[in-house]
Design an enzyme around this catalytic site. Structure first.
Site, mmCIF file in Angstrom:
data_model
loop_
_atom_site.group_PDB
_atom_site.id
_atom_site.type_symbol
_atom_site.label_atom_id
_atom_site.label_comp_id
_atom_site.label_asym_id
_atom_site.label_seq_id
_atom_site.Cartn_x
_atom_site.Cartn_y
_atom_site.Cartn_z
ATOM 1 N N TRP A 21 0.811 -1.207 0.000
ATOM 2 C CA TRP A 21 0.000 0.000 0.000
ATOM 3 C C TRP A 21 0.856 1.274 0.000
ATOM 4 C CZ3 TRP A 21 -3.799 1.633 -2.205
ATOM 5 C CH2 TRP A 21 -4.759 2.506 -1.719
ATOM 6 N N LYS B 111 -14.192 -4.888 8.460
ATOM 7 C CA LYS B 111 -14.523 -5.614 7.220
ATOM 8 C C LYS B 111 -13.547 -6.778 7.007
ATOM 9 C CE LYS B 111 -11.041 -3.727 4.771
ATOM 10 N NZ LYS B 111 -10.052 -4.234 3.868
ATOM 11 N N THR C 180 -13.384 -6.247 -0.339
ATOM 12 C CA THR C 180 -12.577 -7.214 0.417
ATOM 13 C C THR C 180 -13.168 -8.618 0.352
ATOM 14 O OG1 THR C 180 -12.202 -5.420 1.944
ATOM 15 C CG2 THR C 180 -11.405 -7.532 2.627
HETATM 16 N N1 LIG Z 1 -2.448 -3.656 0.194
HETATM 17 C C1 LIG Z 1 -3.567 -3.006 -0.027
HETATM 18 O O1 LIG Z 1 -4.173 -3.142 -1.100
HETATM 19 C C2 LIG Z 1 -4.101 -2.051 0.989
HETATM 20 C C3 LIG Z 1 -5.094 -1.142 0.607
HETATM 21 C C4 LIG Z 1 -5.610 -0.277 1.547
HETATM 22 C C5 LIG Z 1 -5.138 -0.313 2.852
HETATM 23 N N2 LIG Z 1 -4.185 -1.202 3.186
HETATM 24 C C6 LIG Z 1 -3.719 -1.196 4.579
HETATM 25 O O2 LIG Z 1 -2.414 -0.630 4.596
HETATM 26 C C7 LIG Z 1 -1.639 -1.254 5.631
HETATM 27 C C8 LIG Z 1 -0.370 -1.792 5.019
HETATM 28 O O3 LIG Z 1 -0.741 -2.794 4.103
HETATM 29 P P1 LIG Z 1 0.260 -3.412 3.058
HETATM 30 O O4 LIG Z 1 -0.555 -4.127 2.053
HETATM 31 O O5 LIG Z 1 1.198 -2.370 2.575
HETATM 32 O O6 LIG Z 1 1.004 -4.458 3.981
HETATM 33 P P2 LIG Z 1 2.319 -5.284 3.654
HETATM 34 O O7 LIG Z 1 2.198 -6.592 4.327
HETATM 35 O O8 LIG Z 1 2.606 -5.278 2.202
HETATM 36 O O9 LIG Z 1 3.412 -4.393 4.427
HETATM 37 C C9 LIG Z 1 4.604 -4.942 4.773
HETATM 38 C C10 LIG Z 1 5.587 -3.811 4.979
HETATM 39 O O10 LIG Z 1 5.501 -3.312 6.300
HETATM 40 C C11 LIG Z 1 6.780 -2.815 6.670
HETATM 41 N N3 LIG Z 1 7.193 -3.454 7.934
HETATM 42 C C12 LIG Z 1 7.456 -4.769 8.136
HETATM 43 N N4 LIG Z 1 7.833 -4.975 9.412
HETATM 44 C C13 LIG Z 1 7.789 -3.771 10.032
HETATM 45 C C14 LIG Z 1 8.054 -3.339 11.354
HETATM 46 N N5 LIG Z 1 8.431 -4.184 12.315
HETATM 47 N N6 LIG Z 1 7.895 -2.035 11.626
HETATM 48 C C15 LIG Z 1 7.500 -1.152 10.681
HETATM 49 N N7 LIG Z 1 7.247 -1.503 9.399
HETATM 50 C C16 LIG Z 1 7.389 -2.806 9.094
HETATM 51 C C17 LIG Z 1 7.742 -3.162 5.545
HETATM 52 O O11 LIG Z 1 7.895 -2.018 4.715
HETATM 53 C C18 LIG Z 1 7.006 -4.263 4.803
HETATM 54 O O12 LIG Z 1 7.303 -4.348 3.432
HETATM 55 C C19 LIG Z 1 -2.528 -2.336 6.211
HETATM 56 O O13 LIG Z 1 -3.119 -1.880 7.393
HETATM 57 C C20 LIG Z 1 -3.580 -2.577 5.160
HETATM 58 O O14 LIG Z 1 -4.816 -3.006 5.695
HETATM 59 C C21 LIG Z 1 -3.643 -2.062 2.284
#
Ligand SMILES: NC(=O)c1ccc[n+]([C@@H]2O[C@H](COP(=O)([O-])OP(=O)(O)OC[C@H]3O[C@@H](n4cnc5c(N)ncnc54)[C@H](O)[C@@H]3O)[C@@H](O)[C@H]2O)c1
Length: 335
Positions: A12, A189, A246
């Site tokens: 994200w 959700k 979702t």
């Molecule tokens: N992926 C989507 O499509 C999407 C869309 C809307 C909202 N979100 C929300 O955004 C948030 C992030 O989602 P995502 O898909 O990017 O997750 P993800 O699993 O892809 O994120 C992983 C990332 O988190 C970081 N990370 C890992 N360990 C960490 C630590 N100990 N401390 C700090 N950072 C650390 C690193 O950059 C790692 O790549 C979530 O809450 C998700 O619900 C995601």
């Protein structure tokens, strides 16, 4: 042009950084993981989390949190919700008075039952926190597919500032003052998506999915309204909109984890196979505790907890849901 720090380099964070660069802003992306930043610097692509999305040549990547936070017009906090508190605490000393932060993660902290914006406000009291969510998968935002979200803030001017930063011909943003309703819908959700995935995994059809979406939303909005959210928020982008995407999308890791459980895998096996943080699992207990606290009936949330933490089988849960006391759909229509 605004200077923006994106804190968190998962799917994200990277998709939003790409969108913000396309909007003409200067973007620095931070990650705590050194190898991730090295990979991003070398390839200008996140090959694990968002393969195929070529990042702009002038996007900056760093592990220096101070540099990522300093002199920015906006900070976008995009780490998964289980890391929101620890990351916000690490940012605190680098954040100026009145700094706008947009929280884009989804979750409720199990121990405190706090929303993510409340956690950020607690850890960084000098900041002004806003929230951005809605039906938006990174895989689609990163390909420039039309997407609509909402931004919530206490002050309209702050919501409009963030709205202007994110808005483009492929990303439309509405404003709202109902941060509580938005954050609750966005977090809960994921729990319903686990149930929808289980239904898919057990081979059920569109009827079951539609039933879970509508009855799931009934639960979420009952709780949200009891907590002070606005009813209309739950029929909006961050309510039913996010729930539909979702529960239906092949991109949803919560739906996928549920699917595997519906096929007979344990919660642990499913999470290992999905390989990403399955936030619905962390949020399920928080949702059940909130239901108890506000004395709200949440049968789907209750059954998801039974499956995740008490070894109940999805099939048994389904029967128990179907055989609950017979009721009218909307109780007060009869009064
Ligand atoms: N992926 C989507 O499509 C999407 C869309 C809307 C909202 N979100 C929300 O955004 C948030 C992030 O989602 P995502 O898909 O990017 O997750 P993800 O699993 O892809 O994120 C992983 C990332 O988190 C970081 N990370 C890992 N360990 C960490 C630590 N100990 N401390 C700090 N950072 C650390 C690193 O950059 C790692 O790549 C979530 O809450 C998700 O619900 C995601």
């Amino acid at each position: 042009m605004a200077k923006i720090g994106v804190i968190g380099a998962g799917s994200w964070g990277i998709a939003l950084a790409w969108l913000l660069m396309n909007n003409g802003h200067e973007v620095t992306v931070w990650s705590v993981i050194e190898s991730e930043i090295e990979m991003l610097k070398a390839n200008h692509e996140h090959k694990d989390k968002l393969p195929g999305v070529k990042l702009q040549d002038d996007m900056q990547f760093t592990t220096d949190l101070e540099g990522a936070c300093k002199d920015k017009d906006l900070l976008v906090l995009a780490v998964p919700s289980i890391y929101t508190r620890s990351t916000a605490a690490s940012m605190k000393n680098f954040v100026k008075e009145g700094q706008l932060i947009t929280s884009v993660a989804k979750g409720i902290e199990e121990k405190t039952l706090m929303r993510l914006s409340e956690i950020i406000e607690q850890e960084i009291p000098q900041s002004v926190v806003t929230v951005l969510c809605g039906p938006s998968h990174a895989e689609e935002v990163g390909r420039g597919l039309p997407t609509i979200c909402a931004v919530g803030a206490k002050k309209k001017a702050d919501a409009e500032f963030v709205q202007n930063i994110f808005s483009s011909k492929v990303f439309r943003v509405y404003t709202t003052p109902d941060m509580l309703g938005m954050e609750l819908g966005a977090a809960l959700k994921n729990v319903v998506a686990l149930a929808a995935g289980m239904a898919d995994g057990m081979g059920f059809g569109d009827n079951t999915k539609a039933a879970l979406i509508t009855r799931g939303m009934a639960e979420i909005s009952r709780l949200g309204i009891a907590m002070g959210g606005h009813a209309a928020t739950f029929s909006g982008l961050t309510g039913i909109g996010d729930l539909i995407v979702t529960c239906a999308s092949r991109h949803s890791r919560n739906r996928m984890a549920g699917f595997l459980m519906g096929q007979g895998k344990s919660a642990d096996e499913a999470m290992t196979e999905v390989k990403m943080v399955v936030e619905g699992v962390y949020c399920a207990k928080a949702a059940e505790k909130l239901a108890e606290k506000y004395n709200v009936e949440m049968p789907i949330v209750k059954e998801v907890n039974e499956i995740l933490f008490n070894n109940k089988s999805p099939r048994e849960s389904l029967t128990d849901l179907m055989m609950r006391d017979r009721k009218s759909e909307i109780g007060d229509l009869w009064t």
